[in-house]
Design an enzyme around this catalytic site. Structure first.
Site, PDB file in Angstrom:
ATOM      1  N   TYR A 159       0.831  -1.205   0.000  1.00 30.15           N
ATOM      2  CA  TYR A 159       0.000   0.000   0.000  1.00 30.15           C
ATOM      3  C   TYR A 159       0.871   1.263   0.000  1.00 30.15           C
ATOM      4  O   TYR A 159       0.562   2.259  -0.649  1.00 30.15           O
ATOM      5  CB  TYR A 159      -0.934   0.005   1.211  1.00 30.15           C
ATOM      6  CG  TYR A 159      -1.715   1.283   1.377  1.00 30.15           C
ATOM      7  CD1 TYR A 159      -2.587   1.734   0.388  1.00 30.15           C
ATOM      8  CD2 TYR A 159      -1.578   2.069   2.524  1.00 30.15           C
ATOM      9  CE1 TYR A 159      -3.295   2.920   0.538  1.00 30.15           C
ATOM     10  CE2 TYR A 159      -2.286   3.247   2.688  1.00 30.15           C
ATOM     11  CZ  TYR A 159      -3.140   3.669   1.682  1.00 30.15           C
ATOM     12  OH  TYR A 159      -3.842   4.849   1.834  1.00 30.15           O
ATOM     13  N   ARG A 166       1.245   6.869  -6.769  1.00 29.13           N
ATOM     14  CA  ARG A 166       0.056   7.708  -6.950  1.00 29.13           C
ATOM     15  C   ARG A 166       0.399   9.179  -6.746  1.00 29.13           C
ATOM     16  O   ARG A 166       0.079  10.029  -7.572  1.00 29.13           O
ATOM     17  CB  ARG A 166      -1.039   7.269  -5.968  1.00 29.13           C
ATOM     18  CG  ARG A 166      -2.244   8.190  -5.984  1.00 29.13           C
ATOM     19  CD  ARG A 166      -3.427   7.651  -5.192  1.00 29.13           C
ATOM     20  NE  ARG A 166      -3.154   7.360  -3.791  1.00 29.13           N
ATOM     21  CZ  ARG A 166      -4.081   6.985  -2.916  1.00 29.13           C
ATOM     22  NH1 ARG A 166      -5.336   6.837  -3.313  1.00 29.13           N
ATOM     23  NH2 ARG A 166      -3.772   6.746  -1.656  1.00 29.13           N
ATOM     24  N   TYR A 222      -0.679  12.823   6.531  1.00 28.74           N
ATOM     25  CA  TYR A 222      -0.177  11.793   7.440  1.00 28.74           C
ATOM     26  C   TYR A 222       1.347  11.906   7.548  1.00 28.74           C
ATOM     27  O   TYR A 222       2.031  12.214   6.567  1.00 28.74           O
ATOM     28  CB  TYR A 222      -0.491  10.382   6.915  1.00 28.74           C
ATOM     29  CG  TYR A 222      -1.922   9.906   7.055  1.00 28.74           C
ATOM     30  CD1 TYR A 222      -2.833  10.502   7.914  1.00 28.74           C
ATOM     31  CD2 TYR A 222      -2.358   8.799   6.320  1.00 28.74           C
ATOM     32  CE1 TYR A 222      -4.138  10.024   8.020  1.00 28.74           C
ATOM     33  CE2 TYR A 222      -3.647   8.312   6.424  1.00 28.74           C
ATOM     34  CZ  TYR A 222      -4.539   8.933   7.276  1.00 28.74           C
ATOM     35  OH  TYR A 222      -5.814   8.451   7.375  1.00 28.74           O
ATOM     36  N   ARG A 235     -11.416  13.342   2.589  1.00 23.46           N
ATOM     37  CA  ARG A 235     -12.360  12.481   3.323  1.00 23.46           C
ATOM     38  C   ARG A 235     -13.688  12.335   2.602  1.00 23.46           C
ATOM     39  O   ARG A 235     -14.403  11.360   2.799  1.00 23.46           O
ATOM     40  CB  ARG A 235     -12.576  13.032   4.729  1.00 23.46           C
ATOM     41  CG  ARG A 235     -11.302  13.070   5.571  1.00 23.46           C
ATOM     42  CD  ARG A 235     -10.699  11.693   5.760  1.00 23.46           C
ATOM     43  NE  ARG A 235      -9.431  11.731   6.498  1.00 23.46           N
ATOM     44  CZ  ARG A 235      -8.679  10.658   6.708  1.00 23.46           C
ATOM     45  NH1 ARG A 235      -9.035   9.473   6.218  1.00 23.46           N
ATOM     46  NH2 ARG A 235      -7.550  10.752   7.368  1.00 23.46           N
ATOM     47  N   GLU A 342     -13.944  -1.003   7.098  1.00 22.09           N
ATOM     48  CA  GLU A 342     -13.942   0.305   6.427  1.00 22.09           C
ATOM     49  C   GLU A 342     -15.273   0.467   5.711  1.00 22.09           C
ATOM     50  O   GLU A 342     -15.811  -0.507   5.177  1.00 22.09           O
ATOM     51  CB  GLU A 342     -12.773   0.386   5.431  1.00 22.09           C
ATOM     52  CG  GLU A 342     -12.686   1.725   4.697  1.00 22.09           C
ATOM     53  CD  GLU A 342     -11.393   1.858   3.885  1.00 22.09           C
ATOM     54  OE1 GLU A 342     -10.304   1.664   4.455  1.00 22.09           O
ATOM     55  OE2 GLU A 342     -11.492   2.142   2.680  1.00 22.09           O
TER      56      GLU A 342
HETATM   57  C1  3EB Z   1      -7.537   5.963   6.056  1.00 22.29           C
HETATM   58  O1  3EB Z   1      -8.394   6.718   6.479  1.00 22.29           O
HETATM   59  C2  3EB Z   1      -8.002   4.571   5.737  1.00 22.29           C
HETATM   60  O2  3EB Z   1      -5.436   5.461   0.011  1.00 22.29           O
HETATM   61  O3  3EB Z   1      -7.069   6.126  -1.253  1.00 22.29           O
HETATM   62  C3  3EB Z   1      -9.319   5.303   3.113  1.00 22.29           C
HETATM   63  C4  3EB Z   1      -9.723   5.944   1.949  1.00 22.29           C
HETATM   64  C5  3EB Z   1      -8.035   4.791   3.198  1.00 22.29           C
HETATM   65  C6  3EB Z   1      -8.837   6.072   0.868  1.00 22.29           C
HETATM   66  C7  3EB Z   1      -6.625   5.717  -0.172  1.00 22.29           C
HETATM   67  C8  3EB Z   1      -7.167   4.922   2.118  1.00 22.29           C
HETATM   68  C9  3EB Z   1      -7.564   5.560   0.956  1.00 22.29           C
HETATM   69  O4  3EB Z   1      -6.336   6.292   5.926  1.00 22.29           O
HETATM   70  C10 3EB Z   1      -7.565   4.084   4.418  1.00 22.29           C
END
Ligand code: 3EB
Length: 354
Positions: A159, A166, A222, A235, A342
């Protein structure tokens, strides 16, 4: 390289280019009875693998061979338009369809040689080319499916490799990978995804309004604890769907507070935390528009890491939101090894962007 579809109906005068979504079973999808609308594409779950030919023109159907859990039957989230005619084409690995205002595209990219980082880069390079070719330059929503998402990819989790490719593709295409990133999800498959890395997208002509969750650090911010390059998504996204409707496209949402996963090993608490995050995203969306959404109006898709957790997750969801009693649930790996569940969702409501 594009061709004009033979599909054409006389809707444009009355309700031009209105985007909507409908949850269909496979028969309804194949019958093509979408209330006079045309299907830009459909994100399909539970389609038998034998029915999937990755090289053929899919007719807009983007299949995912993920195990269905509980009472879930195969279904298609169809993205529909009342626009007059569809045009379809290919840009590199991407197949797309558009009415000139909205577009749906998909790709299945084998990782024949090279790393997942390279596959992700190529996939997104092709997505950006497709957006230009089909005249819908703005990404609204992405769905990413990666075989063995949590496996080691040579010193780095796959990932995290995907995130590098990406983000780099966004940068090289002069697209901001931070503020304004599209809504998305990223899930792991057992490797059964036809063709390897699978990306689906919904795009439009106008940029949607990104929505963040104040309970969570923005994913594109992050820290390096979660990989050398941050994930590229917001989000949620609010998109004017035409016809006075506003679409709320909620990204994959999990049990993360701040930037950390919480409730390790406790799928009930993770589901409850996920519900709090979904409500926080809705509340946050409300600050950017006049539309009003309730959890009950959202069409959710539930991903659980362990098939055995599907029943208890379903119970927690049904208790919190009775209309989610039969929420479709599939098995998929979540993008952090400590996440067990999720949920992603979409909804339409009358209103406008603020
Ligand atoms: C998170 O909140 C959980 O990498 O496109 C959620 C939605 C998550 C999209 C992405 C990853 C992605 O980090 C994982």
């Amino acid at each position: 390289m594009t061709e004009v579809d033979a599909l054409s109906r006389g809707w444009s005068a009355r309700a031009p280019h209105v985007l909507r979504a409908e949850r269909l079973d496979l028969t309804q999808w194949r019958d093509g009875h979408h209330d006079g609308s045309l299907a830009l594409g459909g994100v399909a779950w539970g389609l038998p693998r034998a029915d999937v030919d990755v090289d053929a023109d899919s007719g807009g159907l983007a299949a995912l061979d993920t195990p269905l859990l509980g009472p879930t039957q195969p279904w298609v989230d169809a993205w529909l338009t009342r626009g007059g005619a569809l045009r379809s084409g290919r840009s590199g690995s991407v197949q797309w369809r558009t009415d000139g205002h909205w577009a749906f595209g998909q790709l299945n990219l084998p990782e024949a040689q090279g790393s997942l980082e390279q596959a992700a880069y190529r996939a997104y390079r092709d997505v950006f080319a497709a957006l230009e070719d089909c005249g819908c330059p703005q990404l609204l929503r992405l769905w990413n499916y990666l075989p063995r998402i949590n496996a080691d990819g040579g010193g780095l989790e796959r990932y995290r490799q995907f995130n590098i490719g990406r983000q780099q593709a966004f940068m090289d295409a002069q697209r901001d990978p931070f503020d304004g990133a599209p809504a998305a999800c990223a899930l792991g498959t057992a490797g059964a995804t036809p063709g390897g890395l699978s990306v689906r997208f919904l795009a439009g002509r106008l940029a949607p309004k990104p929505v963040e969750n104040p309970r969570q650090v923005s994913a594109y911010r992050y820290s390096r604890a979660y990989g050398p390059r941050a994930p590229t998504f917001s989000r949620a996204a609010l998109a004017d769907a035409g016809g006075g409707q506003l679409a709320l496209l909620v990204s994959g949402t999990a049990s993360i507070v701040g930037e950390h996963s919480v409730h390790h090993g406790d799928v009930v608490a993770q589901t409850q935390e996920t519900l709090r995050n979904l409500q926080a995203v809705i509340d946050s969306a409300h600050r950017g528009c006049s539309a009003r959404y309730r959890l009950a109006d959202l069409h959710p898709t539930v991903y659980v890491r362990h098939a055995a957790d599907a029943v208890v997750v379903g119970q927690v969801l049904a208790q919190a939101e009775p209309s989610w009693r039969d929420a479709p649930c599939v098995q998929a790996d979540i993008c952090r090894a400590d996440l067990l569940v999720e949920i992603e969702a979409h909804a339409f409501a009358p209103g406008a962007l603020a």
